[in-house]
Design a protein around this motif. Sequence first.
Motif, PDB file in Angstrom:
ATOM      1  N   ARG A 499       0.816  -1.223  -0.029  1.00  0.00           N
ATOM      2  CA  ARG A 499      -0.044   0.169  -0.168  1.00  0.00           C
ATOM      3  C   ARG A 499       1.033   1.200   0.210  1.00  0.00           C
ATOM      4  NH1 ARG A 499      -4.598  -1.658  -1.802  1.00  0.00           N
ATOM      5  NH2 ARG A 499      -5.376  -3.579  -0.542  1.00  0.00           N
ATOM      6  N   ILE A 500       1.807   1.340   0.814  1.00  0.00           N
ATOM      7  CA  ILE A 500       2.887   2.404   0.897  1.00  0.00           C
ATOM      8  C   ILE A 500       3.660   2.491  -0.340  1.00  0.00           C
ATOM      9  CG2 ILE A 500       4.869   3.421   1.850  1.00  0.00           C
ATOM     10  CD1 ILE A 500       2.138   3.665   3.524  1.00  0.00           C
ATOM     11  N   GLY A 501       3.962   1.462  -1.111  1.00  0.00           N
ATOM     12  CA  GLY A 501       4.355   1.762  -2.635  1.00  0.00           C
ATOM     13  C   GLY A 501       3.291   2.286  -3.701  1.00  0.00           C
ATOM     14  N   HIS A 502       2.176   1.799  -3.157  1.00  0.00           N
ATOM     15  CA  HIS A 502       1.242   2.444  -4.043  1.00  0.00           C
ATOM     16  C   HIS A 502       1.082   4.015  -3.852  1.00  0.00           C
ATOM     17  CE1 HIS A 502      -2.540   2.915  -6.280  1.00  0.00           C
ATOM     18  NE2 HIS A 502      -3.115   3.547  -5.220  1.00  0.00           N
ATOM     19  N   VAL A 503       1.260   4.309  -2.653  1.00  0.00           N
ATOM     20  CA  VAL A 503       1.071   5.834  -2.472  1.00  0.00           C
ATOM     21  C   VAL A 503       2.224   6.389  -2.937  1.00  0.00           C
ATOM     22  CG1 VAL A 503       1.262   7.542  -0.488  1.00  0.00           C
ATOM     23  CG2 VAL A 503      -0.137   5.602  -0.277  1.00  0.00           C
TER      24      VAL A 503
END
Length: 614
Positions: A499-503
Motif C-alpha cells: 500500500r505504501i508502494g502504491h502511495v
Amino acid sequence: MLGIRGKLSLGFGGLFLIIMVIGVQSIRQLYLLENLIDVILRENYRSVVACQQMKEAIERMDSGALFILLGENEQGKELVSQNGPVFSRAMQAELNNVTLPGEAERAERIRDNFARYQDILKDVQDLQLPVENRREVYFSKLLPVFYRIKATAEEVLQMNQRNMADAEAVARTTAGAAQRNMVILLFFGAAVAILFILFTGRWILKPINRLIRSTDEIRRGNLDLVVQSESRDEIGRLSEAFNAMASSLRQFRRTNRTRMARIQRSTQQVFDSLPDAVAVVDLDGRIEVSTPSAAEIFGLRPEVRIRTLPFDWMGGLFDEALKSGRMVESQGSRGVFQRFIKGEEHFFNPTAVSILDSERHPTGIILTLEDVTRELHQDELKKGVISTVSHQLKTPLTSLRMVVYLLLEEKAGPLTPKQAELLLAARDESDRLHSILGNLLDISRIESGRMRMDLKPVAPAGIIAEQVDSFRSAAKDRGITLDAKIPDDLPEVTADADRIGHVLANLLSNAVKYTSAGGSVTVSAQARDDEVCVEVSDTGRGIPARYVDRVFEQFFRVPGQEGENGEGLGLAIAKEIVEAHGGVIGVKSSEGKGSVFTFCLKRADRAPREGSIR
C-alpha cells in the motif's frame, strides 16, 4: 492666588537663597582662614626657621674658633668653613622674607654684624700671630659680635613666633564665627524647608491624594462622585476637569447601557433564528448568549459554565481556541459527535472561534455545533451507490476487456488496420475504466474499513528504491532527472509495503507527469522523533495557491492541466492509505516553481511490532 508653579517657585526659591547665602558665607570664611594659615605657614614660619638656622650656624662657627685657639686647627677650620655658608643662606632667606615692622632693621643688623664677625674671625684663624694675641682678639672683639648676632636673631625669631600666635588666635576666632554662622544658617534653612514641606502637603499632596481616592472610586464604578475643590490653582482646575469627565462618563454609561441593551436584544433575536447550536462563551467559560437548539440539545444556557456540562471535549476545544486565537475543530472521530434528539440519531461537528479585540487579544469564544446529519447520510448514500455501481460494472467490464484483447490477438480472424486502430482505442479506454473502478473500490474499502492492511516492520529505503527504479525509464524519456537521497541509518516503519508502494508510485507518477523536460524529481527521507517522513519534490508547474487545499479531494483535478488524463482519485486514495496507517500527508507548492509532497509513518521501534487494520 498662587498657582502650583508659584508655590513651588516660592519654596524652592527660598531654599536656593539660603543655599547661596550659606555658600557665599562659607567661601568668605574659608578665604580668611586661608590667608591666616598662609601667614602662619608661608611668612612667619620661614623667618623662624631661618633665625634658628642662623643661631645654630653661628654657634658652630664660634666652636670652631675655640678649637683653633686650643690648637685643633683642622677641626676648627672645618667647622668654620661648613657653617659659614649655612649662616649666609639662612640670613639671605630672612632678608627676603621680611614681613613685620622692625624686622628689616634687625635683619640688616645681623648682616652687618656677620660681616664684621667674618673679618675678626680671620685674625683668630691667623696662625702667624701669637696665641695670646689671638685669644685677646677672640674675647675682646669676636665674642661680643657673636652675642649681638645671636641676640638679634633671637629677637627676629620671637617677633615671628608672636605673630604666629596672634594669627592662630585670629584663625580660631574666625573659625568659631564661621561655625556659628553656618549653624544659624542651617537651622534657618531647615526651618524654611519644614515649613515648605508642610505647605506642600496642604497645597499639593492633599488635593492630589483626594484625586487619587476619587479615581479609585470611579474605577470601582462610582461615577456619581463629585470632587470638592478648595483652590483655583492647577489642581483646582484639574478637579473641575475631573468632575466634568465623571459627568461625561455618566452620560456615556447611560447611552452605552441603552445601546448595549438594544444590541443584546438584537443579538438574542438573531440567535433565536439560527438553526444551528451556537453559543458565545466568555473568558471564564461561562455562557453569555446561546441559540434555543444549543440550550435544549447541549444545555448551553446563559450563565452556565461549559466545564460543568457532561462534555469533556467542549472544555478542551475552548482551551485550545483561547490559546491559538483561531478557529479550532474537534479532534474526535472525524470531528463528529453523536446525539439523540427525540429518539432520532443526529451528528454534530463542533468548532470554536476566538473573538479578538483590536490588539489581537481573545475576549471570548464562539462555540458552534453544526448539525451534519444530512450530509453524513448523503455521504453514506453516495459511498453505497459508488460501491454498488463499481461492483456491478466490474464483471461486464471484465468480459468486454477479454473480448477486446481476444479480438486484438486475432483469435476470431484477421483484422483490418482500421479495425485494429478502433480496438486499440477501445482497449485503452477499457483499461482506464478498469483503473477508475479499481480506485473507487479501494476508496470504498478503506472508508468502510474492509480493506485489510498487513502492518509489519518494513524498511522504507527498499520501498523507495524499488519505486524510483520503476520510474527511471519514464523520467529519462521525458528528459527529467530522477534522484533519491536516502540516509543509510533510516529506521524501519510499521506499514503495509504494497500500500505504501502504491502511495509513493502515485506521487512519483504525478511528479514526472507534471515536470517539464530539463526539470528534476527528488525523493528524500529522514527520521524524526517517532516517525519517518518521505518527501517527493519536483521542479514542475506547481499548484495554484487556491487549489492546494483541495488536491486530496475525491474527483478533484486542478483546472488547466491540458492533455493529461486522470480521474482525480490517486491523491485521495494516497491520503486514505496514509491516514489508515495512522500517518499524515501534506503538500507545499508554489505555482511555476514546483511542489513538495510529504507523508510520515510511525517508526517500527516506537510502535507495536505487528498488527492489522481493516
